[in-house]
Design an enzyme around this catalytic site. Sequence first.
Site, short mmCIF file in Angstrom:
data_model
loop_
_atom_site.label_atom_id
_atom_site.label_comp_id
_atom_site.label_asym_id
_atom_site.label_seq_id
_atom_site.Cartn_x
_atom_site.Cartn_y
_atom_site.Cartn_z
N THR A 1 51.39 67.86 4.21
CA THR A 1 51.66 68.37 5.56
C THR A 1 50.36 68.63 6.30
O THR A 1 50.19 68.25 7.46
CB THR A 1 52.49 69.67 5.48
OG1 THR A 1 53.69 69.43 4.75
CG2 THR A 1 52.84 70.19 6.87
N LYS A 2 49.44 69.28 5.61
CA LYS A 2 48.14 69.60 6.22
C LYS A 2 47.38 68.34 6.61
O LYS A 2 46.86 68.22 7.73
CB LYS A 2 47.32 70.43 5.22
CG LYS A 2 45.83 70.47 5.43
CD LYS A 2 45.44 71.32 6.61
CE LYS A 2 43.92 71.46 6.70
NZ LYS A 2 43.51 72.31 7.82
#
Length: 274
Positions: free
Chosen positions: A178-179
């Site tokens: 996600t990051k």
Amino acid sequence: MPARDGLIRIAFIGFGEVGDLFARGLRATGRVSIAAYDIKLDDPAARDGMAARMLRAEVRRCASTADAVADAEIVISAVTASSAEAAAQAAAPHLASHSIFFDINSAAPSTKQRAAAAVTEGRGDYVEGAVMAPVSEAGLRVSILAGGSRAAELAEALNGLGMNLTPVAHEIGRASATKLCRSIVIKGLEALMIDCATAARHFGVQDDVFASLSASFPSIDFARLAELMAGRVAQHGVRRAAEMREAAEMLASAGLQPGLSLAIADAQERGAKR
């Protein structure tokens, strides 16, 4: 989780901007004791500056990773992305039984999975963290996604100290993916804005360029954005370049093209002040 004296014992591996800000915020609660080790302590040219930073933050300065983590209940790894796996490997043999190694480095899912394997071969447990906004702005309250079998337990402990963890998965990799997917956009925009502004200044057309961009996207002050992004890259470009190379590894491992992320990494590195 508190120890015999009622304090939660926390260790930092890496004590740059993130470690310093977090340690100060945690220390202010009066509920923790903090030890820290940074590789700069081994560099005669950087040792005094790092020692002074640790002294100001009121943390116990340690001579090695082993010393820092020996009796810690929570170990926070805040090194550069390129050193994340090595930091986990160095800490793993020395972790206290049932301690949590909290890896908040911006590394690829595969890097985090290898780091987790190293930690769990020892006596500790691994939780990955993905810092989702600039720490310099939000400080201790910055949003962090957490993954791992003890992510919820760690979130309860650290959120009680003023942090902002959100458990998102039991498996390792979701938080970091996600990051890094987000980082492709954020760091890519920085690279684009710096190249755009640099070229526009060279040809003396920056006012026209920024006016045209603002006409297309009226909610954005592009001149101000270019200035802000150039400052961020100048300060953090080397670290962000390492992060984007981790993004490239993530893409390659999925059978996707890593070329754009590698180009962003090069641009971030070029823009950094050494």
